[in-house]
Design an enzyme around this catalytic site. Structure first.
Site, PDB file in Angstrom:
ATOM      1  N   GLU A  51       0.821  -1.214   0.000  1.00 27.42           N
ATOM      2  CA  GLU A  51       0.000   0.000   0.000  1.00 27.42           C
ATOM      3  C   GLU A  51       0.856   1.266   0.000  1.00 27.42           C
ATOM      4  O   GLU A  51       0.556   2.240  -0.700  1.00 27.42           O
ATOM      5  CB  GLU A  51      -0.923   0.020   1.230  1.00 27.42           C
ATOM      6  CG  GLU A  51      -1.879  -1.158   1.310  1.00 27.42           C
ATOM      7  CD  GLU A  51      -1.344  -2.303   2.141  1.00 27.42           C
ATOM      8  OE1 GLU A  51      -2.115  -2.873   2.923  1.00 27.42           O
ATOM      9  OE2 GLU A  51      -0.143  -2.629   2.006  1.00 27.42           O
ATOM     10  N   CYS A  74      -2.531  -3.326   7.234  1.00 29.37           N
ATOM     11  CA  CYS A  74      -2.203  -3.439   8.657  1.00 29.37           C
ATOM     12  C   CYS A  74      -2.651  -2.192   9.412  1.00 29.37           C
ATOM     13  O   CYS A  74      -2.658  -1.084   8.876  1.00 29.37           O
ATOM     14  CB  CYS A  74      -0.706  -3.679   8.841  1.00 29.37           C
ATOM     15  SG  CYS A  74       0.347  -2.308   8.358  1.00 29.37           S
ATOM     16  N   ASP A 195      34.630 -11.016  11.289  1.00 27.86           N
ATOM     17  CA  ASP A 195      34.496 -11.919  10.138  1.00 27.86           C
ATOM     18  C   ASP A 195      33.873 -11.268   8.911  1.00 27.86           C
ATOM     19  O   ASP A 195      33.994 -11.801   7.810  1.00 27.86           O
ATOM     20  CB  ASP A 195      33.653 -13.140  10.521  1.00 27.86           C
ATOM     21  CG  ASP A 195      34.332 -14.005  11.574  1.00 27.86           C
ATOM     22  OD1 ASP A 195      35.535 -13.795  11.819  1.00 27.86           O
ATOM     23  OD2 ASP A 195      33.667 -14.886  12.136  1.00 27.86           O
ATOM     24  N   SER A 293      24.732 -16.588  26.258  1.00 21.95           N
ATOM     25  CA  SER A 293      23.514 -15.899  26.670  1.00 21.95           C
ATOM     26  C   SER A 293      22.278 -16.661  26.238  1.00 21.95           C
ATOM     27  O   SER A 293      21.330 -16.840  27.011  1.00 21.95           O
ATOM     28  CB  SER A 293      23.496 -14.478  26.089  1.00 21.95           C
ATOM     29  OG  SER A 293      22.300 -13.808  26.422  1.00 21.95           O
TER      30      SER A 293
END
Length: 358
Positions: A51, A74, A195, A293
């Site tokens: 949209e 939405c 990296d 973690s």
């Protein structure tokens, strides 16, 4: 109301195939005085909705026009502002959508309350085909995995953080296939900086995952691969950072502020946020602190541990799992359903986290 315009929107939606998942394919057409004045489709995950692209294409011609879209617009704040607000701001007169979204946006009520005529169900069977995978995906459970490559002594890098290449090309090629099974691949800032990974599947025949990086201070350089626009990238950064570098504001980059310190203690904050974006299959590729973690926040379901026949040694070299670790063996995480496979000269160990005592 004209069926041909919705058919046109359906054809536009198909342009997003293989590029927008886990989002739905959506197409949109804006019509004024029986002429198409705007076209748009959802081009890639995290990008503007159909949209919005159509409204931008229509410009001033969107005023008092009709909007045809394959899926209910939405009406919530997610990765971007609600499409309903853009519809109101553009002064669209009528909205036609094929299918009601399963997320219960209450779009029709909102738009009608603000003076927009809304019609639902035009070519709904044809549009339903476009979101078949999306609807199926909404029903699946989340899956979070770890992939890591290590030496025989459990190191993922030297003390200088050199990690290229621990495993063989055969093992690395196998990783690309694994990535295509997931919607997102996640790394921490240190892995990204050292990296400079692409985190793609490296194949035209395999779907690229969404790249996710935890970069608290937004330190990734502009030229780095994760910001190259070849795939969408979600960046979690510290919510206290107020100045956002301009090069982070690209369409393919989704910035997500979060309480970084809290997420280190409870990695569920990261996983839950990704789930709110409909990302339910996440592959974590490091580094050691991120892996620790995630593991000790009990969010991990299974592992892919590649072991190369090499030894690095040294107290300062980087272990596969960082953090503080457990104090007692009885507190350690147990792996069940272990399988071992040889890939080239390397071993691949897979298994599931035993959560019975979590």
């Amino acid at each position: 109301m004209n069926i041909k315009y919705m058919k046109m929107a359906i054809e536009l939606a198909k342009k997003g195939k293989h590029k927008v998942f886990p989002n739905p394919q959506v197409g949109c057409v804006i019509v004024k005085d029986n002429k198409v004045v705007g076209k748009g489709w959802h081009k890639h995950f995290g990008g503007e909705h159909a949209e919005i692209n159509a409204i931008k294409d229509a410009g001033k011609n969107a005023k008092d026009a009709d909007l045809y879209v394959t899926l209910e617009p939405c009406n919530n704040y997610g990765k971007r502002s609600p499409c309903t607000l853009a519809i109101l701001n553009a002064k669209i007169k009528r909205v036609f959508y094929s299918i009601k979204d399963k997320k219960n946006f209450r779009t029709k009520e909102f738009l009608e309350k603000n003076g927009v005529e809304v019609y639902e169900g035009l070519l709904k069977d044809e549009s339903a085909v476009l979101i078949k995978d999306y609807l199926k995906h909404l029903k699946i459970k989340s899956l979070v995995s770890i992939k890591a490559a290590m030496t025989l002594d459990g190191k993922i890098a030297t003390k200088e953080y050199d990690s290229k290449w621990i495993t063989s090309k055969k093992a690395r090629d196998f990783v690309h296939k694994i990535r295509s099974l997931y919607e997102a691949v996640l790394v921490g800032k240190n892995t990204a900086l050292k990296d400079n990974p692409l985190l793609t599947s490296r194949s035209k025949n395999l779907r690229n995952p969404i790249r996710v990086v935890i970069d608290p201070k937004l330190e990734l350089p502009k030229h780095y691969s994760l910001l190259n626009g070849k795939a969408s990238t979600i960046i979690f950064y510290d919510k206290n950072i107020l100045k956002i570098p301009k090069y982070f504001k690209e369409d393919s980059i989704i910035l997500v502020p979060i309480d970084i310190e809290a997420s280190k203690k409870n990695f569920n904050l990261i996983i839950n946020k990704l789930s709110s974006f409909s990302i339910k299959r996440v592959l974590i590729e490091g580094g050691g602190e991120i892996i620790a973690s995630a593991l000790f926040s009990n969010v991990i379901d299974n592992i892919y541990f590649f072991i190369a026949p090499k030894i690095i040694g040294g107290k300062m070299s980087i272990p596969i799992v960082g953090g503080q670790g457990v104090k007692k063996i009885s507190e350690s995480l147990n792996i069940k359903d272990i399988k071992i496979k040889k890939i080239g000269v390397d071993l691949l160990i897979t298994g599931n986290i035993d959560k019975s005592n979590c």
